[in-house]
Design a protein around this motif. Sequence first.
Motif, PDB file in Angstrom:
ATOM      1  N   GLY A  16       0.827  -1.210   0.000  1.00 23.45           N
ATOM      2  CA  GLY A  16       0.000   0.000   0.000  1.00 23.45           C
ATOM      3  C   GLY A  16       0.859   1.257   0.000  1.00 23.45           C
ATOM      4  N   GLY A  17       2.181   1.101   0.073  1.00 27.14           N
ATOM      5  CA  GLY A  17       3.078   2.246   0.176  1.00 27.14           C
ATOM      6  C   GLY A  17       3.613   2.699  -1.178  1.00 27.14           C
ATOM      7  N   THR A  18       4.433   3.746  -1.124  1.00 22.92           N
ATOM      8  CA  THR A  18       4.977   4.360  -2.334  1.00 22.92           C
ATOM      9  C   THR A  18       5.748   3.330  -3.166  1.00 22.92           C
ATOM     10  N   MET A  19       6.699   2.642  -2.536  1.00 16.53           N
ATOM     11  CA  MET A  19       7.541   1.719  -3.295  1.00 16.53           C
ATOM     12  C   MET A  19       6.843   0.391  -3.552  1.00 16.53           C
ATOM     13  N   GLY A  20       6.176  -0.141  -2.515  1.00 14.95           N
ATOM     14  CA  GLY A  20       5.548  -1.457  -2.664  1.00 14.95           C
ATOM     15  C   GLY A  20       4.533  -1.485  -3.788  1.00 14.95           C
ATOM     16  N   CYS A  36      -0.299  -8.857  -2.911  1.00 14.91           N
ATOM     17  CA  CYS A  36       0.016  -7.566  -2.296  1.00 14.91           C
ATOM     18  C   CYS A  36      -0.456  -7.571  -0.853  1.00 14.91           C
ATOM     19  N   PHE A  37       0.489  -7.384   0.058  1.00 12.98           N
ATOM     20  CA  PHE A  37       0.162  -7.419   1.495  1.00 12.98           C
ATOM     21  C   PHE A  37       0.495  -6.085   2.144  1.00 12.98           C
ATOM     22  N   ASP A  38      -0.412  -5.588   2.967  1.00  5.09           N
ATOM     23  CA  ASP A  38      -0.134  -4.388   3.767  1.00  5.09           C
ATOM     24  C   ASP A  38      -0.987  -4.466   5.023  1.00  5.09           C
ATOM     25  N   THR A  39      -0.503  -3.847   6.087  1.00  7.77           N
ATOM     26  CA  THR A  39      -1.269  -3.852   7.343  1.00  7.77           C
ATOM     27  C   THR A  39      -2.356  -2.784   7.334  1.00  7.77           C
ATOM     28  N   ARG A  40      -2.309  -1.855   6.357  1.00 13.47           N
ATOM     29  CA  ARG A  40      -3.333  -0.793   6.284  1.00 13.47           C
ATOM     30  C   ARG A  40      -4.228  -1.058   5.075  1.00 13.47           C
ATOM     31  N   PRO A  41      -5.446  -1.585   5.306  1.00 13.03           N
ATOM     32  CA  PRO A  41      -6.324  -1.929   4.178  1.00 13.03           C
ATOM     33  C   PRO A  41      -6.644  -0.722   3.303  1.00 13.03           C
ATOM     34  N   GLU A  93      10.103  -7.091   0.376  1.00 11.80           N
ATOM     35  CA  GLU A  93       9.608  -6.267   1.485  1.00 11.80           C
ATOM     36  C   GLU A  93       9.907  -4.804   1.221  1.00 11.80           C
ATOM     37  N   ALA A  94       8.859  -3.951   1.334  1.00  9.06           N
ATOM     38  CA  ALA A  94       9.043  -2.491   1.200  1.00  9.06           C
ATOM     39  C   ALA A  94       8.229  -1.805   2.285  1.00  9.06           C
ATOM     40  N   VAL A  95       8.451  -2.234   3.545  1.00  7.14           N
ATOM     41  CA  VAL A  95       7.739  -1.610   4.671  1.00  7.14           C
ATOM     42  C   VAL A  95       8.596  -0.479   5.227  1.00  7.14           C
ATOM     43  N   PHE A  96       8.174   0.113   6.350  1.00 12.15           N
ATOM     44  CA  PHE A  96       8.884   1.278   6.891  1.00 12.15           C
ATOM     45  C   PHE A  96      10.378   1.005   7.067  1.00 12.15           C
ATOM     46  N   GLU A  97      11.164   2.059   6.870  1.00 12.55           N
ATOM     47  CA  GLU A  97      12.632   1.948   6.987  1.00 12.55           C
ATOM     48  C   GLU A  97      13.040   1.922   8.457  1.00 12.55           C
ATOM     49  N   ASP A  98      12.811   0.791   9.093  1.00 10.67           N
ATOM     50  CA  ASP A  98      13.077   0.659  10.525  1.00 10.67           C
ATOM     51  C   ASP A  98      13.546  -0.781  10.740  1.00 10.67           C
ATOM     52  N   VAL A 101      11.233  -3.143  12.675  1.00 15.98           N
ATOM     53  CA  VAL A 101      10.017  -3.501  11.919  1.00 15.98           C
ATOM     54  C   VAL A 101      10.370  -4.542  10.861  1.00 15.98           C
ATOM     55  N   LYS A 102      11.472  -4.321  10.157  1.00 13.73           N
ATOM     56  CA  LYS A 102      11.846  -5.253   9.082  1.00 13.73           C
ATOM     57  C   LYS A 102      12.256  -6.607   9.668  1.00 13.73           C
ATOM     58  N   GLN A 103      13.002  -6.587  10.776  1.00  7.35           N
ATOM     59  CA  GLN A 103      13.425  -7.866  11.365  1.00  7.35           C
ATOM     60  C   GLN A 103      12.220  -8.661  11.861  1.00  7.35           C
ATOM     61  N   SER A 121      14.783  -7.488   0.555  1.00  9.21           N
ATOM     62  CA  SER A 121      14.443  -6.207   1.180  1.00  9.21           C
ATOM     63  C   SER A 121      14.752  -5.063   0.226  1.00  9.21           C
ATOM     64  N   ASN A 122      13.829  -4.093   0.205  1.00  8.86           N
ATOM     65  CA  ASN A 122      14.012  -2.890  -0.616  1.00  8.86           C
ATOM     66  C   ASN A 122      14.633  -1.756   0.210  1.00  8.86           C
ATOM     67  N   THR A 123      15.249  -2.100   1.335  1.00  6.78           N
ATOM     68  CA  THR A 123      15.806  -1.042   2.193  1.00  6.78           C
ATOM     69  C   THR A 123      16.759  -0.129   1.426  1.00  6.78           C
ATOM     70  N   SER A 124      16.773   1.163   1.821  1.00  5.74           N
ATOM     71  CA  SER A 124      17.694   2.116   1.196  1.00  5.74           C
ATOM     72  C   SER A 124      18.969   2.262   1.999  1.00  5.74           C
ATOM     73  N   THR A 125      18.886   2.058   3.316  1.00  2.81           N
ATOM     74  CA  THR A 125      20.044   2.385   4.155  1.00  2.81           C
ATOM     75  C   THR A 125      20.420   1.287   5.139  1.00  2.81           C
ATOM     76  N   MET A 144      17.139  -5.944  -2.704  1.00  2.00           N
ATOM     77  CA  MET A 144      16.674  -5.569  -4.060  1.00  2.00           C
ATOM     78  C   MET A 144      16.164  -4.141  -3.937  1.00  2.00           C
ATOM     79  N   HIS A 145      17.014  -3.197  -4.260  1.00  2.00           N
ATOM     80  CA  HIS A 145      16.657  -1.787  -4.069  1.00  2.00           C
ATOM     81  C   HIS A 145      16.142  -1.203  -5.378  1.00  2.00           C
ATOM     82  N   PHE A 146      14.826  -1.023  -5.446  1.00  2.18           N
ATOM     83  CA  PHE A 146      14.181  -0.424  -6.614  1.00  2.18           C
ATOM     84  C   PHE A 146      14.282   1.095  -6.487  1.00  2.18           C
ATOM     85  N   CYS A 147      14.025   1.793  -7.607  1.00  4.39           N
ATOM     86  CA  CYS A 147      14.069   3.265  -7.576  1.00  4.39           C
ATOM     87  C   CYS A 147      12.668   3.822  -7.716  1.00  4.39           C
TER      88      CYS A 147
HETATM   89  N1  LIG Z   1      10.492   6.398  -1.096  1.00  6.43           N
HETATM   90  C1  LIG Z   1      11.601   6.170  -1.789  1.00  6.43           C
HETATM   91  O1  LIG Z   1      12.060   7.008  -2.580  1.00  6.43           O
HETATM   92  C2  LIG Z   1      12.314   4.854  -1.673  1.00  6.43           C
HETATM   93  C3  LIG Z   1      13.143   4.429  -2.718  1.00  6.43           C
HETATM   94  C4  LIG Z   1      13.764   3.182  -2.643  1.00  6.43           C
HETATM   95  C5  LIG Z   1      13.592   2.402  -1.500  1.00  6.43           C
HETATM   96  N2  LIG Z   1      12.798   2.851  -0.485  1.00  6.43           N
HETATM   97  C6  LIG Z   1      12.622   1.956   0.673  1.00  6.43           C
HETATM   98  O2  LIG Z   1      11.360   1.298   0.510  1.00  6.43           O
HETATM   99  C7  LIG Z   1      10.792   1.026   1.799  1.00  6.43           C
HETATM  100  C8  LIG Z   1       9.406   1.627   1.865  1.00  6.43           C
HETATM  101  O3  LIG Z   1       9.481   3.029   1.652  1.00  6.43           O
HETATM  102  P1  LIG Z   1       8.206   3.858   1.138  1.00  6.43           P
HETATM  103  O4  LIG Z   1       8.709   5.216   0.842  1.00  6.43           O
HETATM  104  O5  LIG Z   1       7.472   3.068   0.096  1.00  6.43           O
HETATM  105  O6  LIG Z   1       7.335   3.871   2.498  1.00  6.43           O
HETATM  106  P2  LIG Z   1       5.746   4.102   2.676  1.00  6.43           P
HETATM  107  O7  LIG Z   1       5.597   4.670   4.051  1.00  6.43           O
HETATM  108  O8  LIG Z   1       5.183   4.849   1.500  1.00  6.43           O
HETATM  109  O9  LIG Z   1       5.140   2.623   2.626  1.00  6.43           O
HETATM  110  C9  LIG Z   1       5.370   1.663   3.623  1.00  6.43           C
HETATM  111  C10 LIG Z   1       4.161   0.734   3.652  1.00  6.43           C
HETATM  112  O10 LIG Z   1       4.480  -0.367   4.504  1.00  6.43           O
HETATM  113  C11 LIG Z   1       3.318  -0.689   5.254  1.00  6.43           C
HETATM  114  N3  LIG Z   1       3.776  -1.433   6.430  1.00  6.43           N
HETATM  115  C12 LIG Z   1       4.439  -0.977   7.511  1.00  6.43           C
HETATM  116  N4  LIG Z   1       4.748  -1.989   8.329  1.00  6.43           N
HETATM  117  C13 LIG Z   1       4.278  -3.123   7.754  1.00  6.43           C
HETATM  118  C14 LIG Z   1       4.316  -4.493   8.085  1.00  6.43           C
HETATM  119  N5  LIG Z   1       4.900  -4.926   9.200  1.00  6.43           N
HETATM  120  N6  LIG Z   1       3.736  -5.378   7.249  1.00  6.43           N
HETATM  121  C15 LIG Z   1       3.158  -4.963   6.094  1.00  6.43           C
HETATM  122  N7  LIG Z   1       3.085  -3.670   5.722  1.00  6.43           N
HETATM  123  C16 LIG Z   1       3.651  -2.762   6.537  1.00  6.43           C
HETATM  124  C17 LIG Z   1       2.665   0.637   5.551  1.00  6.43           C
HETATM  125  O11 LIG Z   1       1.296   0.479   5.866  1.00  6.43           O
HETATM  126  C18 LIG Z   1       2.901   1.390   4.240  1.00  6.43           C
HETATM  127  O12 LIG Z   1       1.812   1.209   3.329  1.00  6.43           O
HETATM  128  C19 LIG Z   1      11.780   1.590   2.815  1.00  6.43           C
HETATM  129  O13 LIG Z   1      12.617   0.563   3.230  1.00  6.43           O
HETATM  130  C20 LIG Z   1      12.537   2.646   2.015  1.00  6.43           C
HETATM  131  O14 LIG Z   1      13.827   2.894   2.523  1.00  6.43           O
HETATM  132  C21 LIG Z   1      12.136   4.047  -0.550  1.00  6.43           C
END
Ligand SMILES: NC(=O)c1ccc[n+]([C@@H]2O[C@H](COP(=O)([O-])OP(=O)(O)OC[C@H]3O[C@@H](n4cnc5c(N)ncnc54)[C@H](O)[C@@H]3O)[C@@H](O)[C@H]2O)c1
Length: 296
Positions: A16-20, A36-41, A93-98, A101-103, A121-125, A144-147
């Motif tokens: 449901g997020g920007t990258m996912g 497609c899985f997200d905790t926020r419907p 996985e593209a959930v919050f950059e924490d 949370v990811k672990q 993991s799509n982590t950036s950092t 796997m870091h997408f842009c």
């Molecule tokens: N925004 C960018 O430009 C960008 C680019 C490349 C990589 N990334 C990486 O992608 C990841 C996501 O970033 P984003 O900008 O898409 O964030 P975002 O906040 O837009 O999306 C994160 C999504 O994850 C969901 N979520 C959170 N915890 C969850 C869990 N435990 N299970 C399932 N869903 C969960 C949230 O509901 C939210 O929809 C981060 O690791 C970030 O570093 C971001």
Amino acid sequence: MNDQTAIRTVGVCGAGGTMGSGIAIVAARAGFRTICFDTRPEALERAFQDTVAFFNKSVERGKMSREARDAALGAMSRTGELGALAECDLVIEAVFEDLAVKQALFRELDAICSPLAILASNTSTLSITEIAAASKRPERVVGMHFCLPAQLMKLIEISPGLLTSEETFRKVWAWAETAGQIPVKTQDKPGFILNALLVPFNNDAIRLVEAKVAEPADIDLAIKSALGYKMGPLELIDLVGLDTQLRLCEAFYPITLDPRAAAPPLLRRMVAAGLLGRKSGQGFYRYEGRAMFGSA
Ligand SMILES: NC(=O)c1ccc[n+]([C@@H]2O[C@H](COP(=O)([O-])OP(=O)(O)OC[C@H]3O[C@@H](n4cnc5c(N)ncnc54)[C@H](O)[C@@H]3O)[C@@H](O)[C@H]2O)c1
């Protein structure tokens, strides 16, 4: 012969997020069954509406046939239940950059997915090796870091952690190519290639604005016309989000101690004021409507 390790079904966490949401489009468009899985419907639903609009626009512009659109949409399903990912061969996985949370997510995925499944993991950092340590299959965990926006940009930085197997690396590399992406190999280092270069560069552009050397539009025009970039650094920060740039600085600076990676005071003030870029309607520029999702 039936290859038990072939990638057929892809799960996307944080879809449901920007990258996912963009990563799910990449997978479904390439013909993979995509869960497609997200905790926020509500976020998942909004991302699906954006996805439909994206594919429709791609059809209108002649970039995609109606049949391909219908097939891609038909390949996608949405769920709020992590257990639905049990049948995936690859989970991205593209959930919050924490890290915590990811672990936690990798621990749960490890318990429900087939032992042969690859977890990416799509982590950036964050460190791929540290994320992998939460699972009992570090050899099948990879970066796997997408842009941004993933549905339009081709690059995927593929980063093995210390224990990632050669087989895992080769499989996700091949998957990326099959999905029409351009993979590059990087080490498990903060920022990989792209952000290691971009974070200090983007901060330099913010400092030029802060020092009143030039207006944002002139800085962007100078970079685009001299270096051939499609976007200037301030346009790019507005697209990525000023809050995201700030988080990147906060992750990078303590590790690198590079003064160029430290968050410029203007960036902090703008984030505090809610000027986050396109997503909030104003950053270094003003915006109307949601112009970000685009079309193929
Ligand atoms: N925004 C960018 O430009 C960008 C680019 C490349 C990589 N990334 C990486 O992608 C990841 C996501 O970033 P984003 O900008 O898409 O964030 P975002 O906040 O837009 O999306 C994160 C999504 O994850 C969901 N979520 C959170 N915890 C969850 C869990 N435990 N299970 C399932 N869903 C969960 C949230 O509901 C939210 O929809 C981060 O690791 C970030 O570093 C971001």
